[in-house]
Enzyme design. Structure first.
Site, PDB file in Angstrom:
ATOM      1  N   SER A 394       0.789  -1.208  -0.044  1.00  0.00           N
ATOM      2  CA  SER A 394      -0.148   0.137  -0.055  1.00  0.00           C
ATOM      3  C   SER A 394       0.948   1.362   0.108  1.00  0.00           C
ATOM      4  O   SER A 394       1.459   1.650  -1.184  1.00  0.00           O
ATOM      5  CB  SER A 394      -0.790  -0.062   1.181  1.00  0.00           C
ATOM      6  OG  SER A 394      -1.973   0.927   1.146  1.00  0.00           O
ATOM      7  N   LYS A 420      -0.446  -3.886  -3.615  1.00  0.00           N
ATOM      8  CA  LYS A 420      -1.960  -3.388  -3.410  1.00  0.00           C
ATOM      9  C   LYS A 420      -1.892  -1.823  -4.210  1.00  0.00           C
ATOM     10  O   LYS A 420      -1.570  -0.995  -3.512  1.00  0.00           O
ATOM     11  CB  LYS A 420      -2.088  -3.541  -1.937  1.00  0.00           C
ATOM     12  CG  LYS A 420      -3.432  -2.802  -1.529  1.00  0.00           C
ATOM     13  CD  LYS A 420      -3.588  -2.829  -0.033  1.00  0.00           C
ATOM     14  CE  LYS A 420      -5.145  -2.288   0.382  1.00  0.00           C
ATOM     15  NZ  LYS A 420      -5.054  -0.825   0.320  1.00  0.00           N
TER      16      LYS A 420
END
Length: 586
Positions: A394, A420
């Site tokens: 992320s 991600k």
């Protein structure tokens, strides 16, 4: 007013206003009215759902308005759809049904795919509402909410229970309201809570509480048999309020004289009044060490992108610059991400001016470039290597991609990162739980889509020695299918903030110097520092030339990184800032 928490992987956060965002009730485009009334026989007459084109969400239970009113009347809706579904007379099951309607509405208006991955959203609500109605208990009914969300096929769109949501807020904000006390997960032999450490400078530390003290009571209530979670609820609270704690301190047993019985250990009791306040939980620690080439390397490990990550990073860089670091290693291994805005702010510390951090695509299909929005120069221009692994996710991937695509850092690791490439917003629901919804997708500044792929490192290293989970060699591979990850999954709870003692600091530095990923980074940095030094010498020769091409003693060329470092080799490394521990912080 219920709040829409724009945190954890959201696009825009601004300091203290991060948690002061309008609720979904004033943002959505449909009105959902839920009505349930009990008949005389105790059975429910049903739930009436009316979907119209409006800019709000309202919930009516038994005729009482429970949420925010409509912001503006709808402009003559083209069609009205009616769904009549049974409402349970069981309060717990009905609460789950109400929460399901709320979640269904938010997802329908905010999910990144306007077509909801091809799902018939009204049918999804009907099916899961009926299943909830026939559930045996509230837990099973709440499970139907996640079942509805699972049908979207997005592992990041999910409901988080109230208890976990509170932990998330503490972790995301990087602070809590409490007394700064770290409690062991396991009680003492006598069943009491054991103090592992007070947070330096916090209320408990100022009151003289020490590691090894036993917590006997909190506000007069005995702690015997209390879990750490129960203790945390008692010790945490609104800043400025007071909590009284009774402690026992057992002295070390003193060996007796031969032929004489040893004295029993003494016990000292202490009552303290602690005033709760904001306790900062630093998400990073840093240190420095000399490499084999005599260069001082600044090492920073960031464990999570919490709200205070950029401020803590700024402090670390400035202190290491003052200590004479000539290059940096930024360790993002096992960092699961956090706030997108924190990633943007950290990137701004390493990049010059207003640089692109990532490109984002939202629900309507638009694309835009997200920049650092800063004209300030980087805090340091010294060479930088970023360490990653398959659990760097992320915001870690956002930062890594931004630093590489802007030619600021080299990425080192044995595996691709987690992969991600999606951004979530977090909505607080009426029952105290939270709804995480994927609202956008992103690519690196050069347009690389990392979702399900990850970022492939520029250079390999061997498996790190910091963790026994790693084998001697790992192939460069793509990560497995994504699953939602939480900060420090291998720990029972993420609790940063513990200061490190000298012995632990020395042990960590020794480990780092034997870490093969760090060694690979050092080789890259040595080459870059050498290139910078050579360039400085060339500039010095040109600037100080006497016309014959020979260098005069202008002082420019003599200031190379190597000589600067050799002059401070005897200076001990600064203390490591913090460590992560698996124990609750109060």
């Amino acid at each position: 007013e219920k709040m829409k928490i724009q945190s954890c992987q959201c696009l825009r956060l601004k300091g203290a206003d991060a948690l002061k965002v309008i609720g979904p009730a004033v943002r959505l485009k449909r009105v959902v009215r839920v009505h349930a009334s009990a008949k005389d026989d105790g059975t429910s007459s049903g739930v009436l759902l009316q979907k119209v084109g409006a800019a709000a969400m309202s919930v009516v239970l038994g005729g009482a308005l429970m949420a925010a009113p409509m912001v503006a009347p709808p402009p003559a809706p083209a069609e009205t759809q009616m769904l009549r579904l049974p409402a349970s007379s069981d309060p717990g099951i009905f609460a789950a049904q109400r929460t399901m309607v709320e979640a269904w509405t938010i997802v329908g208006e905010t999910f990144v795919d306007e077509n909801l991955n091809g799902r018939r959203w009204e049918e999804e609500l009907r099916d899961h509402m009926l299943a909830a109605f026939h559930s045996d208990n509230a837990d099973d009914a709440y499970g139907q909410i996640q079942g509805m969300l699972d049908d979207l096929g997005d592992p990041y769109t999910r409901r988080v229970p109230p208890e976990d949501y509170q932990k998330f807020k503490v972790s995301a904000e990087g602070e809590l309201q409490g007394v700064g006390l770290l409690i062991a997960n396991e009680p003492t032999a006598g069943g009491h809570l054991l103090v592992l450490a007070p947070i330096k400078g916090g209320p408990a530390d100022r009151a003289g509480i020490l590691p090894g003290d036993e917590v006997l009571s909190i506000n007069g209530s005995p702690t015997l048999g209390l879990s750490t979670e129960q203790a945390a609820k008692l010790l945490r609270g609104q800043g400025g309020t007071e909590v009284r704690v009774k402690l026992a301190r057992r002295s070390e047993q003193i060996p007796g004289v031969p032929g004489r019985p040893e004295a029993r250990p003494t016990v000292q009791y202490k009552d303290v009044a602690l005033r709760r306040e904001r306790v900062n939980l630093s998400p990073l620690f840093y240190t420095s060490f000399m490499d084999d080439a005599g260069q001082k390397v600044g090492y920073i490990r960031l464990t999570q992108f919490s709200g205070n990550a950029a401020d803590e990073m700024r402090e670390a860089i400035q202190e290491l610059e003052g200590q004479g670091a000539s290059s940096y290693i930024l360790d993002l291994r096992n960092n699961p991400g956090g706030l997108v805005q924190a990633g943007i702010d950290v990137a701004a510390l390493w990049l010059d001016g207003d640089q692109v951090v990532f490109n984002v695509q939202g629900r309507e299909g638009y694309r835009m470039a997200q920049t650092t929005e800063s004209a300030a120069p980087a805090l340091t221009k010294d060479p930088l290597v970023v360490l990653v692994n398959e659990m760097s996710a992320s915001a870690s991937e956002i930062l890594s991609g931004a630093l590489r695509d802007n030619a600021r850092a080299v990425i080192v690791g044995d595996t691709a990162t987690y992969g991600k490439g999606r951004i979530q917003s977090v909505f607080e629901l009426q029952d105290g739980s939270a709804l995480f919804v994927t609202v956008a997708k992103y690519q690196t500044p050069h347009g690389t889509d990392i979702d399900l792929k990850g970022i492939r490192p520029d250079t390999r290293c061997h498996a790190p020695m910091l963790s026994p989970r790693w084998t001697a060699s790992l192939p460069l591979r793509l990560p497995a299918a994504p699953q939602p990850i939480t900060p420090n999954e291998d720990q029972e709870e993420f609790s940063p903030g513990l200061p490190m003692g000298a012995a632990m600091e020395a042990a960590l530095v020794t480990q780092l110097q034997a870490d093969s990923c760090v060694l690979a980074a050092e080789q890259i940095l040595d080459a870059k520092v050498g290139a910078v030094a050579a360039k400085s010498i060339q500039v010095g020769v040109k600037a100080g030339s006497d016309g014959s091409g020979s260098r005069v003693d202008s002082g420019v060329a003599s200031f190379d990184s190597s000589s600067r470092m050799r002059g401070v080799e005897a200076v001990p490394a600064p203390p490591v800032k913090v460590m992560s521990v698996s124990a609750p912080l109060m």
